[in-house]
Design a protein around this motif. Structure first.
Motif, short mmCIF file in Angstrom:
data_model
loop_
_atom_site.label_atom_id
_atom_site.label_comp_id
_atom_site.label_asym_id
_atom_site.label_seq_id
_atom_site.Cartn_x
_atom_site.Cartn_y
_atom_site.Cartn_z
N GLU A 164 1.02 -1.17 0.02
CA GLU A 164 0.00 0.07 0.12
C GLU A 164 0.70 0.82 -0.12
N VAL A 165 0.59 2.34 -0.79
CA VAL A 165 1.38 3.46 -0.94
C VAL A 165 0.19 4.72 -1.33
N ALA A 166 0.81 5.59 0.01
CA ALA A 166 -0.45 6.38 0.41
C ALA A 166 0.58 7.91 0.82
N ILE A 167 0.53 8.73 0.03
CA ILE A 167 0.29 10.39 0.38
C ILE A 167 -0.76 10.30 1.41
N ILE A 168 -0.42 11.35 2.85
CA ILE A 168 -0.83 11.62 3.54
C ILE A 168 -1.58 13.01 4.06
N SER A 169 -2.25 13.54 4.50
CA SER A 169 -2.90 14.79 5.08
C SER A 169 -2.65 15.57 5.50
N LEU A 170 -3.14 16.17 6.28
CA LEU A 170 -4.57 16.67 7.22
C LEU A 170 -5.58 15.45 7.07
N GLY A 171 -5.23 14.66 7.52
CA GLY A 171 -5.87 13.21 9.02
C GLY A 171 -6.78 13.02 7.49
N GLY A 172 -6.77 12.37 5.97
CA GLY A 172 -6.72 12.39 5.15
C GLY A 172 -6.03 11.75 4.04
N ILE A 173 -6.49 10.48 2.97
CA ILE A 173 -5.56 10.33 1.90
C ILE A 173 -5.44 10.91 0.24
N VAL A 174 -4.29 11.73 0.43
CA VAL A 174 -5.35 12.59 -0.86
C VAL A 174 -4.67 11.51 -1.86
N THR A 175 -3.52 10.16 -2.19
CA THR A 175 -3.97 9.60 -3.44
C THR A 175 -2.87 8.54 -2.80
N SER A 176 -3.48 6.87 -3.30
CA SER A 176 -2.64 5.91 -3.03
C SER A 176 -2.75 4.75 -3.87
N GLN A 177 -1.94 3.85 -4.31
CA GLN A 177 -2.81 2.77 -4.76
C GLN A 177 -1.83 1.30 -3.96
N SER A 178 -2.57 0.49 -4.31
CA SER A 178 -2.46 -0.94 -3.38
C SER A 178 -2.59 -1.83 -4.70
N ILE A 179 -1.47 -2.87 -4.38
CA ILE A 179 -0.89 -3.62 -5.17
C ILE A 179 -1.02 -4.54 -4.62
N ARG A 180 -1.58 -5.96 -5.57
CA ARG A 180 -1.70 -7.01 -4.45
C ARG A 180 -0.41 -8.30 -4.64
#
Ligand SMILES: Nc1ncnc2c1ncn2[C@@H]1O[C@H](COP(=O)(O)OP(=O)(O)OP(=O)(O)O)[C@@H](O)[C@H]1O
Length: 339
Positions: A164-180
């Motif tokens: 799971e790759v994620a960019i987080i700011s202000l208590g939320g996920i701004v953009t993310s990728q989930s690969i299996r």
């Protein structure tokens, strides 16, 4: 408020390992997500470590399996029973109280149906009520990143089934990728390399040991090697071979680059202000896969970003899931598209 007290639980229900965190006590249980049961009566014979030791070694009437696959519930009934067992074990260690509120982490790419299955399994396992948190968000809280502040944090959580790759700011996920693609896929790549090059069949546990002992991302510096045992596919007999770290790195190449690709794609979608914050703070790796030798170095070379490994990569998600109980209102009221 809901009377959230010291006995409420955060559960990292992972493909490979399940961890239970109790507020004020930390991680109280850490066991493989494996269940062994009788094939005819479906009666459970062992759960956790005991069941993992049985994988590949069970007689015909017993099977040991992992009810979670690719980060989600593949076998609902068995997962619910496994959770019940783990929740009970955690309570045995800390004393019983009222029924707990439970926060469970889920992959960020989970569907609404899969999310409901996790919540139902948690309630069936004895929770008073169940909440979910996305895995990378939990990992970021567990890694002590400033998730509630107006600054960008980037986390890459490499587990057994999912990265799971994620960019987080202000208590939320701004953009993310989930690969299996994660640790399990690395094990499978090692199995297939050895089968192709040595006509030798090895088990999942052997592959995992090879990965942990001599596996690396990119070419290894030393000349490590190890002896491994398996079944010769030509003669059908047991055989021992020696495999080098260089061969293992070759076997792992595609999996490692799939993870790097996910990191790059996420960075490409990151707003420039947040990208600048991440450049300062660095990308943080969590999950057991973060321990693959040189992975931090290779990701840093490929992205030109600083990369750090979290302090307790295997515990981050569980710690973050537990700590999220402090902000339960946020998780209860947040609309799905903001999570
Ligand atoms: N030293 C190590 N080197 C490489 N890989 C490792 C090491 N230690 C653990 N792992 C791998 O980490 C993975 C397990 O990580 P973790 O417990 O974070 O996953 P999980 O939370 O169960 O999975 P998921 O997040 O996909 O549901 C396994 O694939 C395991 O082989």
């Amino acid at each position: 408020m809901f009377g959230i007290g010291a006995k409420d639980l955060g559960i990292d229900l992972g493909t490979a390992n399940t961890l239970v965190y109790i507020k004020g006590k930390g991680v109280v249980l850490r066991e493989p997500s494996v269940v062994a049961f009788q094939t005819d009566t479906k009666q459970i014979v062992a759960v956790g470590n005991d069941a993992k030791n049985m994988i590949g070694r069970t007689p015909g009437n017993v099977i040991a399996l992992r009810p979670m696959k690719d980060g989600v519930i593949a076998d609902y009934e068995t997962t619910a029973k496994m959770m019940k067992y783990f929740i009970n074990q955690a309570y045995k260690k800390t004393g019983f109280g009222r029924k707990p509120y439970v926060m469970v982490c889920v992959p960020s790419g989970i569907t609404a149906v899969e999310e409901r299955a996790v919540k139902d399994a948690t309630r069936q396992a004895g929770a008073r009520d169940a909440y979910t948190i996305e895995e990378p968000f939990a990992a970021a809280i567990g890694a002590d990143l400033p998730v509630w502040e107006p600054t960008g944090s980037m986390v890459v959580d490499i587990g057994g089934g999912t990265t799971e790759v994620a960019i987080i700011s202000l208590g939320g996920i701004v953009t993310s990728q989930s690969i299996r693609v994660a640790g399990d896929e690395m094990d499978e790549a090692i199995i297939s390399y050895i089968r192709k090059n040595y006509n030798l069949m090895i088990g999942d546990r052997t592959a995992e040991t090879i990965k942990m002992e001599i596996g690396s991302a990119g070419m290894p510096e030393g000349i490590d090697s190890m002896e491994i045992r398996g079944r010769d596919l030509v003669t059908g007999l047991p055989k021992t071979i020696e495999i080098t770290a260089e061969e293992v790195a070759k076997a792992l190449h595609d999996t490692v680059y799939a993870i790097i690709e996910a990191v790059k794609m996420t960075l490409e979608k990151t707003p420039p202000e947040l990208a600048a914050d991440i450049m300062d703070r660095g990308i943080v790796l969590t999950g057991g896969g973060a321990l693959l030798r040189n992975l931090d170095k290779v990701i840093s070379e490929e992205t030109n970003m600083p990369v750090l490994i979290a302090e307790n990569p295997l515990d981050c998600v569980a710690i973050g899931t537990g700590k999220a109980l402090d902000n339960i209102d946020v998780f209860k009221n947040r609309p799905k598209d903001l999570r």
